[in-house]
Write an enzyme that holds these catalytic residues in place. Structure first.
Site, PDB file in Angstrom:
ATOM      1  N   ASP A 203       0.947  -1.232   0.026  1.00  0.00           N
ATOM      2  CA  ASP A 203      -0.146  -0.186  -0.143  1.00  0.00           C
ATOM      3  C   ASP A 203       0.803   1.274  -0.175  1.00  0.00           C
ATOM      4  O   ASP A 203       1.733   1.325   0.776  1.00  0.00           O
ATOM      5  CB  ASP A 203      -0.917  -0.171   1.415  1.00  0.00           C
ATOM      6  CG  ASP A 203      -1.992   0.881   1.245  1.00  0.00           C
ATOM      7  OD1 ASP A 203      -2.943   0.741   1.088  1.00  0.00           O
ATOM      8  OD2 ASP A 203      -1.520   2.276   1.620  1.00  0.00           O
ATOM      9  N   ASN A 211      -2.312  13.027  -4.137  1.00  0.00           N
ATOM     10  CA  ASN A 211      -3.265  13.719  -4.937  1.00  0.00           C
ATOM     11  C   ASN A 211      -3.645  15.095  -4.411  1.00  0.00           C
ATOM     12  O   ASN A 211      -4.024  16.040  -5.324  1.00  0.00           O
ATOM     13  CB  ASN A 211      -4.702  12.827  -4.417  1.00  0.00           C
ATOM     14  CG  ASN A 211      -4.694  11.631  -5.622  1.00  0.00           C
ATOM     15  OD1 ASN A 211      -4.387  11.711  -6.645  1.00  0.00           O
ATOM     16  ND2 ASN A 211      -5.331  10.456  -5.114  1.00  0.00           N
ATOM     17  N   HIS A 216      -5.105  14.845  -9.104  1.00  0.00           N
ATOM     18  CA  HIS A 216      -5.209  13.466  -9.343  1.00  0.00           C
ATOM     19  C   HIS A 216      -4.498  12.950 -10.710  1.00  0.00           C
ATOM     20  O   HIS A 216      -3.984  11.765 -10.569  1.00  0.00           O
ATOM     21  CB  HIS A 216      -6.667  13.414  -9.562  1.00  0.00           C
ATOM     22  CG  HIS A 216      -7.451  12.402  -8.938  1.00  0.00           C
ATOM     23  ND1 HIS A 216      -7.927  12.755  -7.673  1.00  0.00           N
ATOM     24  CD2 HIS A 216      -7.936  11.057  -9.252  1.00  0.00           C
ATOM     25  CE1 HIS A 216      -8.521  11.486  -7.084  1.00  0.00           C
ATOM     26  NE2 HIS A 216      -8.464  10.552  -7.770  1.00  0.00           N
ATOM     27  N   ASP A 220      -2.307   9.511 -10.432  1.00  0.00           N
ATOM     28  CA  ASP A 220      -2.350   8.437 -11.503  1.00  0.00           C
ATOM     29  C   ASP A 220      -1.209   8.138 -12.212  1.00  0.00           C
ATOM     30  O   ASP A 220      -0.702   6.983 -12.304  1.00  0.00           O
ATOM     31  CB  ASP A 220      -3.308   8.951 -12.832  1.00  0.00           C
ATOM     32  CG  ASP A 220      -4.882   8.881 -12.210  1.00  0.00           C
ATOM     33  OD1 ASP A 220      -5.194   8.484 -11.163  1.00  0.00           O
ATOM     34  OD2 ASP A 220      -5.750   9.341 -13.057  1.00  0.00           O
ATOM     35  N   GLU A 246      -4.842   2.513  -4.048  1.00  0.00           N
ATOM     36  CA  GLU A 246      -3.587   2.703  -4.357  1.00  0.00           C
ATOM     37  C   GLU A 246      -2.816   1.426  -3.353  1.00  0.00           C
ATOM     38  O   GLU A 246      -1.816   1.457  -2.984  1.00  0.00           O
ATOM     39  CB  GLU A 246      -2.747   4.090  -3.361  1.00  0.00           C
ATOM     40  CG  GLU A 246      -3.876   4.577  -2.338  1.00  0.00           C
ATOM     41  CD  GLU A 246      -4.156   3.772  -1.328  1.00  0.00           C
ATOM     42  OE1 GLU A 246      -5.006   2.902  -1.391  1.00  0.00           O
ATOM     43  OE2 GLU A 246      -3.605   3.781  -0.199  1.00  0.00           O
TER      44      GLU A 246
HETATM   45  N1  GTP Z   1      -4.903   9.707  -8.236  1.00  0.00           N
HETATM   46  C1  GTP Z   1      -5.472   8.540  -8.037  1.00  0.00           C
HETATM   47  N2  GTP Z   1      -5.817   8.352  -6.646  1.00  0.00           N
HETATM   48  C2  GTP Z   1      -6.581   7.096  -5.955  1.00  0.00           C
HETATM   49  C3  GTP Z   1      -6.978   6.108  -7.239  1.00  0.00           C
HETATM   50  N3  GTP Z   1      -7.733   5.276  -6.463  1.00  0.00           N
HETATM   51  C4  GTP Z   1      -7.476   5.653  -5.050  1.00  0.00           C
HETATM   52  N4  GTP Z   1      -6.848   6.958  -4.917  1.00  0.00           N
HETATM   53  C5  GTP Z   1      -6.742   7.695  -3.719  1.00  0.00           C
HETATM   54  O1  GTP Z   1      -6.014   7.069  -2.782  1.00  0.00           O
HETATM   55  C6  GTP Z   1      -6.045   7.624  -1.689  1.00  0.00           C
HETATM   56  C7  GTP Z   1      -5.936   6.925  -0.494  1.00  0.00           C
HETATM   57  O2  GTP Z   1      -5.789   7.463   0.648  1.00  0.00           O
HETATM   58  P1  GTP Z   1      -5.937   6.613   2.135  1.00  0.00           P
HETATM   59  O3  GTP Z   1      -6.581   5.345   1.916  1.00  0.00           O
HETATM   60  O4  GTP Z   1      -6.177   7.742   3.044  1.00  0.00           O
HETATM   61  O5  GTP Z   1      -4.468   6.255   2.083  1.00  0.00           O
HETATM   62  P2  GTP Z   1      -3.059   6.879   2.280  1.00  0.00           P
HETATM   63  O6  GTP Z   1      -3.249   8.310   1.979  1.00  0.00           O
HETATM   64  O7  GTP Z   1      -2.101   6.135   1.040  1.00  0.00           O
HETATM   65  O8  GTP Z   1      -2.560   6.752   3.786  1.00  0.00           O
HETATM   66  P3  GTP Z   1      -1.715   5.413   4.272  1.00  0.00           P
HETATM   67  O9  GTP Z   1      -2.459   4.238   3.531  1.00  0.00           O
HETATM   68  O10 GTP Z   1      -2.366   5.341   5.642  1.00  0.00           O
HETATM   69  O11 GTP Z   1      -0.408   5.515   4.093  1.00  0.00           O
HETATM   70  C8  GTP Z   1      -7.499   8.428  -1.618  1.00  0.00           C
HETATM   71  O12 GTP Z   1      -7.235   9.742  -1.610  1.00  0.00           O
HETATM   72  C9  GTP Z   1      -8.117   8.019  -3.026  1.00  0.00           C
HETATM   73  O13 GTP Z   1      -8.725   8.915  -3.618  1.00  0.00           O
HETATM   74  C10 GTP Z   1      -6.653   6.231  -8.346  1.00  0.00           C
HETATM   75  O14 GTP Z   1      -7.197   5.389  -9.389  1.00  0.00           O
HETATM   76  N5  GTP Z   1      -6.034   7.447  -8.787  1.00  0.00           N
END
Ligand code: GTP
Length: 322
Positions: A203, A211, A216, A220, A246
């Protein structure tokens, strides 16, 4: 959709083989009654071949020699009919050309059909006046060309649908649907043959911030780049899946836990040291677990999840095994 196409192809080949048995029996009996012993024997052996094909298809879901055995019977029988009775035997040439593409894979079918058409031309040549011969040649070639074009188109569409159904469109890694089937398969192989396998859940750390700060599109781009780095480094027998937004899963087949830990450390430093041009490094946390005796998909995944949770708790940019 994908399975439907594969099943349709399978059923079509099965029905054609049943038809092959019926035709071979009929012609074998007819030829034998006419005293054509050699042709009757070829037809008879053809019938046996098709029975074997049907048996293996039904009981083993296996397509004998990828349909290549067909070459020895149907085309040879048709050429023999043309040789013995050129005036009406020539009609079977059209059926022969099309049947190559129904029972064999495209490349082999094309080569087989080309050789068959050449043989038909050679056999037909002395029996028809020029004005009839050119029409026969022209129409057989067109039937071959059209059948090839349709088969080529279907094969390309099949490949494309396969790609869309099994891959994530952003990162080109395998998708969640494929993950479920692959993990079941790894578990079955472990239960049956004790083949080791280690699963890594990975992860990206603080991805939300990327983001939020860079937008975004940059998010990506980072996801795509991380996937490329992973895919480039790993072996083709390892499978990389996009597990969630992610979050990625990597199934390392034939790999024990200690080796997997070393490899994951290498992946971690590789991603950390890559310049994503966002002013800071991108890191990930990973949870690893090897498949164990008595595991279910859920128990294996749960251990990985717990390890990943621990890696996040320990401050991120860490690998934890469980
Ligand atoms: N650009 C982009 N962002 C994505 C995609 N799928 C998920 N995300 C973003 O990934 C982020 C995941 O955030 P969190 O679950 O809080 O995790 P994190 O910020 O990585 O924090 P930790 O995992 O605790 O280190 C969210 O803001 C989602 O919008 C995608 O396909 N493209």
């Amino acid at each position: 959709m994908l399975d439907e196409i594969t099943q349709f192809k399978f059923r079509l080949r099965l029905y054609l083989s049943v038809f092959g048995v019926a035709a071979a029996s009929f012609f074998s009996a007819l030829q034998y009654s006419r005293g054509e012993t050699i042709t009757a024997t070829i037809s008879f052996l053809g019938g046996i071949y098709f029975i074997l094909v049907i048996y293996l298809m039904i009981h083993k879901r296996h397509y004998l020699w990828k349909g290549r055995g067909f070459l020895f019977f149907i085309p040879i029988t048709i050429l023999n009919i043309i040789y013995l009775q050129p005036s009406f035997g020539i009609y079977w040439a059209y059926v022969g050309v099309v049947s190559f593409f129904l029972v064999m894979e495209l490349k082999e079918a094309s080569l087989g059909a080309l050789a068959f058409i050449s043989a038909v031309f050679y056999l037909a040549y002395p029996h028809y006046p020029d004005y009839v011969l050119y029409r026969i040649y022209g129409t057989i070639l067109l039937v071959g060309l059209f059948t090839f074009s349709f088969s080529y188109l279907i094969e390309r569409l099949h490949e494309r649908i396969n790609q869309i159904a099994t891959h994530d469109s952003l990162t080109n890694t395998l998708n969640r649907y494929t993950f479920n089937t692959s993990i079941e398969k790894a578990l079955n192989e472990f239960n049956r043959y004790q083949t080791p396998a280690t699963l890594l859940l990975l992860d990206l750390d603080h991805f939300k911030k990327i983001n939020d700060i860079h937008g975004h599109q940059t998010g990506d781009y980072v996801l795509k780049k991380v996937s490329d780095l992973l895919l480039d480094r790993l072996r083709s027998s390892d499978q990389v899946f996009r597990y969630g937004g992610e979050e990625f899963a990597i199934l390392l087949s034939q790999t024990k836990l200690d080796i997997a830990v070393q490899l994951t450390e290498e992946l971690r430093t590789m991603v950390e040291s890559h310049d994503f041009k966002i002013g800071k490094s991108v890191t990930f946390s990973g949870g690893l677990s090897e498949v164990q005796e008595g595991d279910w998909v859920t128990s294996w995944l749960k251990r990985c999840d717990q390890a990943l949770y621990q890696a996040k708790e320990d401050g991120r940019n860490k690998i934890v095994k469980n």
